[in-house]
Design an enzyme around this catalytic site. Structure first.
Site, short mmCIF file in Angstrom:
data_model
loop_
_atom_site.label_atom_id
_atom_site.label_comp_id
_atom_site.label_asym_id
_atom_site.label_seq_id
_atom_site.Cartn_x
_atom_site.Cartn_y
_atom_site.Cartn_z
N ASP A 65 0.84 -1.19 0.00
CA ASP A 65 0.00 0.00 0.00
C ASP A 65 0.88 1.25 0.00
O ASP A 65 1.56 1.52 0.97
CB ASP A 65 -0.95 0.00 1.21
CG ASP A 65 -0.26 -0.35 2.52
OD1 ASP A 65 0.79 -1.02 2.51
OD2 ASP A 65 -0.78 0.02 3.58
N GLU A 107 12.28 3.09 7.11
CA GLU A 107 11.34 2.10 6.57
C GLU A 107 11.67 1.70 5.13
O GLU A 107 11.54 0.54 4.76
CB GLU A 107 9.93 2.72 6.61
CG GLU A 107 8.85 1.90 5.97
CD GLU A 107 7.57 2.72 5.78
OE1 GLU A 107 6.51 2.10 5.66
OE2 GLU A 107 7.62 3.96 5.77
#
Length: 621
Positions: free
Chosen positions: A365, A559
């Site tokens: 996503d 991340e």
């Protein structure tokens, strides 16, 4: 040489001199002198030089301060520690601890202050408890007198309508509690980090790889125990343990996790209990016709739910909603409220948000590969993962349980699972292999056509042996030139992603960004098929990028990365988690930490020496 220093005094002087931008970090963006003199208690002097060594000094001072000290004995060896050694040590000794949580009194305190709770109208965090978990209900009811929480018992049947009804008051879902000698403790788990303060589905598997490499098998085992709890009580492994994820799962890695834990623990009874639940998940979540199982025999993601996904950041859907709001002569916010309250019916948006929720279930996503059609796609990586389930079931049944495994009076044999695996393998190679391109692609089960979008997931059939040797050779020859960048494998090709503008913004899983789970699966696949040189190069590129960014930016491990520019400075939706800290990172980022440890475990020693010397990949390959 060891320097005994007054922590606060040294910190103040160091930051005043070197932290010129005032962000309480020492990075290459600062304009200090890059030279700081230390004086030991014996009068010995030493000048710390360079951004990396200065940031190491800063971190060591903070570590000592966090331990409650006013003075610190800092060895010169820590300041001058080789970067690869230091990053790996920080992950092993500090970051995993910083990411570990429990759903008990001590753990919930940190959840109460989570930024995602700022939308709550009440001043108490809802703790949602499964209908049949009496231990948890009693425990959290008692905890209401100590903490600002509200224990909420879930209904026996959890419907999309019910989940939508509690979206205005989102809360945490309980995980496994254990009671020993009248003391209740939460079974520990690892979170990704930053604003992701829950146990996530596929993140947990990749984190567990790093945990096991770092000798923390008990924590990896606990993650599997929490997966087991989720399946038993919520019907699936959740996207994460938040209330709005109750209708949504994530990429299935459960059998890989339990198998790899078992390889270390050799606990046959533990494996047996988990294998039973894994079969339950396989049959009830993935193999239900007209849901996640499509007519052609392959699978899709299909997240149930109603309305807009509540976790999306404000403004995320503005480009989609703007024309409808204009047509209705109202603001976007007014349109959202009317749509969410069912005052406005919009079939287009219903379908759009069905696919959008499904994108989030896929873990990717978001991406233009699957935006607007995710529920219509047999994604190649999903079917690879389910093939791995079937293969794991077959091999564990045969090797560990004497080819006889019984669940609720039904007997499963290795033959049963091998037939399923072979059927899926044939279907993947029939529907998802594009021989002309020499690539694996997604298959649209509605239009009966293959996708033309080229993604890093094209490599995933190598991860568990689906491709033939000829296919593997063709895939490596064709996909590597398309996806290999300075810092590793990009999420997609630039051509597949298409043009970017105000109405078509960047999607974080696409070019130019690269992600840890893709790299880790690709490395394993290349190694298993004998593409040693190619595998070593990709590992080196990824580790060099992480190492160089950590050296230049005060130990930052985020991340995701822009692998084209090989930088953590990512400019796409949601920003980059893991960069917002002061003095030193306390966490890194879950699967990034794991990718570093895993990459180091695979990289040849000759390359480790060069990595410590920060020799760029272009000088080696």
């Amino acid at each position: 040489m060891i320097f005994k220093l007054n922590i606060q005094d040294t910190l103040n002087k160091l930051l005043q001199q070197e932290d010129t931008d005032g962000d309480k970090k020492i990075t290459i963006d600062d304009k200090g002198s890059r030279a700081f003199q230390l004086v030991s208690d014996k009068g010995e002097k030493y000048v710390v030089r360079g951004t990396y060594h200065l940031s190491n000094l800063l971190q060591e001072l903070i570590i000592a301060k966090n331990e409650g000290n006013t003075t610190a004995k800092i060895p010169l060896a820590k300041i001058e520690e080789p970067p690869v050694t230091r990053i790996s040590r920080m992950i092993r000794d500090y970051y995993w601890n910083g990411l570990t949580r429990r759903m008990d009194e001590t753990g919930i305190k940190s959840l109460i202050s989570d930024t995602k709770n700022e939308t709550l109208t009440a001043d108490k965090l809802p703790i949602y408890i499964p209908f049949n978990d009496d231990l948890a209900l009693t425990y959290y009811k008692n905890l209401e007198t100590k903490l600002p929480i509200r224990a909420c018992k879930l209904p026996n049947e959890i419907t999309p309508k019910y989940v939508k009804s509690i979206n205005a008051e989102p809360g945490i879902l309980t995980l496994k509690l254990e009671k020993n000698d009248d003391e209740v403790k939460g079974v520990p788990f690892v979170v990704p980090g930053g604003r992701f303060n829950e146990m996530y589905g596929w993140d947990s598997y990749f984190e567990a790889i790093g945990l096991m490499l770092d000798g923390k098998v008990d924590l990896a085992k606990a993650m599997a125990d929490n997966f087991q709890y989720e399946i038993n009580h919520y019907g699936k492994i959740l996207n994460a343990n938040r209330s709005y994820y109750l209708t949504r799962t994530q990429p299935p890695f459960y059998t890989s996790l339990i198998r790899e834990v078992f390889q270390i623990t050799k606990d046959r009874d533990w494996l047996s209990s988990h294998l039973k639940i894994a079969v339950k998940e396989y049959e009830s979540v993935w193999m239900v016709k007209n849901k996640r199982l499509t007519d052609n025999g392959l699978n899709r993601y299909l997240a149930e739910g109603l309305g807009m996904p509540p976790e999306a950041e404000e403004g995320h859907y503005d480009a989609i909603l703007k024309p409808f709001a204009a047509q209705a002569s109202c603001s976007i916010q007014e349109y959202i409220e009317k749509y969410q309250n069912s005052e406005i019916q919009n079939d287009f948006l219903d379908t759009y948000f069905l696919h959008d929720r499904t994108v989030r279930e896929s873990g990717h996503d978001t991406s233009y590969r699957i935006e607007g059609n995710c529920a219509d796609l047999n994604l190649v990586e999903l079917n690879v993962l389910l093939y791995k389930y079937e293969l794991d079931f077959a091999e564990l049944t045969e090797e560990i349980f004497e080819d006889h495994f019984e669940i609720n009076s039904k007997t499963y044999t290795s033959k049963y699972w091998k037939e399923k695996a072979n059927k899926r393998k044939t279907l993947i190679n029939t529907l998802c292999w594009n021989d002309e391109l020499g690539l694996y692609v997604d298959y649209n089960h509605v239009t009966k056509k293959q996708s033309e979008f080229i993604s890093a997931t094209t490599f995933t059939p190598l991860w568990c042996g689906i491709a033939s040797k000829e296919q593997a050779k063709k895939l490596v020859e064709n996909a590597l030139p398309l996806l290999k960048e300075k810092g590793g494998i990009a999420g997609s090709t630039e051509e597949s992603r298409g043009g970017i503008n105000e109405s078509r913004p960047h999607r974080q899983w696409d070019y130019p960004n690269g992600w840890a789970p893709h790299q880790m699966m690709i490395w394993k696949g290349l190694v298993s098929y004998g593409f040693v040189k190619e595998g070593q190069e990709l590992i080196y590129r990824w580790l060099y990028m992480i190492t160089k960014n950590a050296v230049d930016y005060n130990g930052t491990i985020p991340e995701k990365y822009d692998v084209v520019e090989a930088t953590h400075k990512v400019f796409s939706e949601y920003g980059n988690v893991g960069t917002d800290f002061e003095y030193m990172s306390q966490e890194g980022f879950g699967w990034m930490n794991a990718s570093y440890q895993y990459g180091l475990s695979l990289l040849k020693k000759e390359y480790l020496v060069r990595l410590n010397g920060l020799i760029g990949p272009e000088q080696i390959f």
